[in-house]
Write an enzyme that holds these catalytic residues in place. Sequence first.
Site, short mmCIF file in Angstrom:
data_model
loop_
_atom_site.label_atom_id
_atom_site.label_comp_id
_atom_site.label_asym_id
_atom_site.label_seq_id
_atom_site.Cartn_x
_atom_site.Cartn_y
_atom_site.Cartn_z
N PHE A 22 0.85 -1.19 0.00
CA PHE A 22 0.00 0.00 0.00
C PHE A 22 0.88 1.24 0.00
O PHE A 22 1.72 1.43 0.88
CB PHE A 22 -0.91 0.00 1.25
CG PHE A 22 -1.75 1.24 1.39
CD1 PHE A 22 -2.83 1.45 0.53
CD2 PHE A 22 -1.47 2.19 2.36
CE1 PHE A 22 -3.62 2.60 0.66
CE2 PHE A 22 -2.26 3.34 2.50
CZ PHE A 22 -3.33 3.54 1.63
N GLY A 23 0.70 2.09 -1.01
CA GLY A 23 1.44 3.35 -1.10
C GLY A 23 0.51 4.52 -0.89
O GLY A 23 -0.62 4.54 -1.41
N TYR A 24 0.98 5.51 -0.14
CA TYR A 24 0.16 6.71 0.12
C TYR A 24 0.94 7.98 -0.21
O TYR A 24 0.44 9.08 -0.04
CB TYR A 24 -0.32 6.73 1.58
CG TYR A 24 0.84 6.67 2.56
CD1 TYR A 24 1.37 5.45 2.97
CD2 TYR A 24 1.44 7.84 3.03
CE1 TYR A 24 2.45 5.39 3.83
CE2 TYR A 24 2.52 7.78 3.89
CZ TYR A 24 3.02 6.56 4.29
OH TYR A 24 4.11 6.51 5.13
N GLY A 25 2.20 7.81 -0.61
CA GLY A 25 3.06 8.95 -0.95
C GLY A 25 3.63 8.75 -2.34
O GLY A 25 2.88 8.45 -3.29
N SER A 26 4.94 8.82 -2.43
CA SER A 26 5.57 8.75 -3.77
C SER A 26 5.37 7.40 -4.45
O SER A 26 5.49 7.30 -5.67
CB SER A 26 7.06 9.07 -3.67
OG SER A 26 7.70 8.15 -2.81
N GLU A 101 13.19 3.63 1.77
CA GLU A 101 12.45 4.27 2.85
C GLU A 101 13.15 4.09 4.19
O GLU A 101 12.53 3.86 5.22
CB GLU A 101 11.02 3.70 2.93
CG GLU A 101 10.30 3.54 1.61
CD GLU A 101 10.22 4.82 0.79
OE1 GLU A 101 10.63 5.89 1.29
OE2 GLU A 101 9.78 4.76 -0.35
#
Length: 190
Positions: A22-26, A101
């Site tokens: 799950f990605g919420y940024g870049s 990250e």
Amino acid sequence: MNKDARATPVRATSAGAPAWIFGYGSLIWRPDFPFIAQRPALLRGWRRRFWQASPDHRGVPDAPGRVVTLVEEAGAHCWGMAFLTAATEREAILAALDIREQNGYEREEVMVALEGKDTVSALTYIAGPANPSFVGPAPLQDMATQIARSHGPSGANRDYLRELAANLSRLDIEDEEIMNLSRAVEALRA
Ligand code: BEZ
């Protein structure tokens, strides 16, 4: 929600780490890893916040930028993008993401609702309040000034925010704080 992101039926079946990331940024616009399918996805109980300092990507140690993390908040939610990965590639993908990250972010397993219906287990990266680069909230105008001024090895902090705002808009994801911040940074440039 964007039609292309919904187009392919998906089937997630494999052992080991969750198949979804799950990605919420870049990761939304630059996953940089192979995936089988992507779906807009909803994470409940968390909010996307520009509360993590970036001394390594969008700033430098003496003048860090700000990037997003997830902060737990009752009743909040965060829309992002879930990527289905192949079991054979997962270890290499996670090893690369762990490096990308590395400044305070930890892998966490969360449950996300894929747009449509299914709820799946997914891995995401969260920089929690105990990490040394967690800077927490600041007045909008202060955050905007910091972002407008910051540059790092991965580029200008304002470009990161602009990309995030543009991609949330493209996906019809509403995030008032991000949009307000984006407008405040653009206004500083005018
Ligand atoms: C993300 O897109 O989910 C993400 C990107 C950078 C750091 C943490 C999370």
